[in-house]
Design a protein around this motif. Structure first.
Motif, short mmCIF file in Angstrom:
data_model
loop_
_atom_site.label_atom_id
_atom_site.label_comp_id
_atom_site.label_asym_id
_atom_site.label_seq_id
_atom_site.Cartn_x
_atom_site.Cartn_y
_atom_site.Cartn_z
N SER A 12 18.12 59.29 46.17
CA SER A 12 16.79 59.89 46.25
C SER A 12 16.88 61.33 46.76
O SER A 12 17.53 61.60 47.77
CB SER A 12 15.87 59.07 47.14
OG SER A 12 16.42 58.90 48.43
N MET A 51 14.74 65.03 47.65
CA MET A 51 13.44 65.53 48.09
C MET A 51 13.45 67.04 48.17
O MET A 51 14.31 67.64 48.83
CB MET A 51 13.09 64.93 49.47
CG MET A 51 11.75 65.36 50.03
SD MET A 51 10.37 64.91 48.98
CE MET A 51 10.62 63.14 48.86
N VAL A 80 6.95 69.16 49.63
CA VAL A 80 6.31 68.60 50.82
C VAL A 80 5.41 69.64 51.47
O VAL A 80 4.29 69.35 51.88
CB VAL A 80 7.37 68.10 51.82
CG1 VAL A 80 6.71 67.53 53.07
CG2 VAL A 80 8.26 67.04 51.16
N PRO A 134 8.87 65.59 56.52
CA PRO A 134 9.58 65.17 55.31
C PRO A 134 10.31 63.84 55.47
O PRO A 134 10.58 63.15 54.48
CB PRO A 134 10.58 66.30 55.07
CG PRO A 134 10.01 67.48 55.78
CD PRO A 134 9.32 66.93 56.98
N PHE A 165 9.49 60.35 53.85
CA PHE A 165 9.86 59.96 52.49
C PHE A 165 11.24 59.32 52.41
O PHE A 165 11.65 58.90 51.33
CB PHE A 165 9.75 61.17 51.57
CG PHE A 165 8.35 61.76 51.55
CD1 PHE A 165 7.34 61.12 50.87
CD2 PHE A 165 8.06 62.91 52.26
CE1 PHE A 165 6.05 61.62 50.88
CE2 PHE A 165 6.77 63.44 52.26
CZ PHE A 165 5.76 62.79 51.57
N ALA A 187 14.34 60.04 52.12
CA ALA A 187 15.25 60.42 51.04
C ALA A 187 16.69 60.49 51.53
O ALA A 187 16.95 60.58 52.74
CB ALA A 187 14.82 61.76 50.44
N TYR A 233 17.87 66.13 51.02
CA TYR A 233 16.77 67.09 51.06
C TYR A 233 17.31 68.47 50.69
O TYR A 233 18.40 68.84 51.14
CB TYR A 233 16.15 67.15 52.45
CG TYR A 233 15.41 65.89 52.86
CD1 TYR A 233 14.02 65.83 52.80
CD2 TYR A 233 16.10 64.78 53.32
CE1 TYR A 233 13.34 64.69 53.18
CE2 TYR A 233 15.43 63.63 53.71
CZ TYR A 233 14.06 63.59 53.63
OH TYR A 233 13.39 62.45 54.01
N ARG A 249 5.33 56.75 45.45
CA ARG A 249 5.25 56.47 46.88
C ARG A 249 4.32 55.31 47.21
O ARG A 249 3.33 55.06 46.52
CB ARG A 249 4.80 57.72 47.63
CG ARG A 249 5.85 58.83 47.57
CD ARG A 249 7.14 58.35 48.18
NE ARG A 249 8.26 59.26 47.90
CZ ARG A 249 9.47 59.09 48.36
NH1 ARG A 249 9.75 58.03 49.10
NH2 ARG A 249 10.43 59.94 48.08
N GLY A 271 9.25 63.42 45.12
CA GLY A 271 10.69 63.27 45.07
C GLY A 271 11.14 62.69 43.74
O GLY A 271 10.33 62.26 42.91
#
Length: 258
Positions: free
Chosen positions: A147, A149, A154, A167, A170, A172, A175, A207, A238
């Protein structure tokens, strides 16, 4: 400036704390290292350690329903597989998840935490070659998805709703910063290079209510999916990617669109 990696995280136990990494080595066809390799399967989840079948996230104790999990600070030792749990800085449990006794005591801890009746204790699910990622039910490819992001997405979303959005809501793996807000949605099917690894972006991340939970306070204090839908007409934030070619990634690694 070219986009760069600003954060790397894995979540060894599904639903528990993120662990920050300074660098990681991605492997072709495999997911993010040591990510979601254990899970807290509900007593009636259908989890079968012998004949494993991917399960939806609702079959696990996770933030979407149990926001109190965010009040725990956890650390997992990748080499020894020992899990530490702290509450307000105090160590309350330390167990080796490679042992049956350690998993049994961890199950008992969460049974007490959520006041579960006898017979409703969670099973500590062990992934082995499997990962308990949210989209694992769809295919092996998605089970091993990483994942990503975009921090500018954001920020833009936060500006839309006049709020500071952490952030980390989420959860992830990777990032990155420096790409235009929501430009990642235009890259579906495209390849990107991150450090010396090569990935293909293949799916947007829809989400759920887990993102409503503040990762610091453990309060359910925002309506992230609903706000996304209201402002953008979708609940996506994302993207997911597969590793086409392994390589090393570290904080500061460039992100190049092929």
């Amino acid at each position: 400036m070219a986009p760069t990696v600003s954060g790397l995280y894995h979540y060894p136990v599904k639903g528990l704390s993120a662990q920050a990494l300074s660098n990681v080595r991605l492997v072709q066809g495999e997911g993010f290292p040591m990510d979601r390799i254990y899970g807290l399967a509900r007593h009636d989840s259908g989890y079968d350690a012998v004949n494993y079948q991917p399960l939806p996230k609702t079959r696990f104790i996770v933030l979407v329903k149990e926001e109190r999990l965010a009040g725990l600070s956890t650390f997992f030792d990748n080499k020894t597989h020992r899990l530490e749990i702290r509450v307000q800085g105090q160590l309350v449990l330390e167990e080796n998840l490679d042992t049956e006794a350690g998993r049994r005591r961890l199950s008992k801890f969460f049974s007490h935490m959520f006041d579960l009746d006898a017979g409703k204790e969670p099973t500590i699910a062990v992934g082995g070659d499997n990962r308990f990622t949210d989209i694992s039910v769809h295919s092996k490819l998605m089970m091993n998805a990483i994942s990503l992001m975009n921090l500018n997405s954001v920020r833009e979303f936060g500006a839309r709703i006049d709020a500071q959005i952490d952030p980390m809501r989420f959860r992830a793996n990777l990032y990155f910063d420096g790409l235009d807000a929501f430009q990642e949605f235009e890259l579906l099917g495209r390849e990107i290079e991150i450090g010396s690894a090569r990935l293909r972006i293949f799916r947007r991340t829809r989400r759920c209510a887990a993102t409503d939970v503040d990762p610091t306070t453990a309060e359910r204090n925002m309506a992230i999916p609903r706000s996304l839908m209201k402002n953008y007409g979708h609940a996506d934030m994302g993207v997911y990617a597969e590793v086409l070619e392994g390589g090393s990634v570290e904080i500061g690694s460039p992100v190049t669109i092929r």
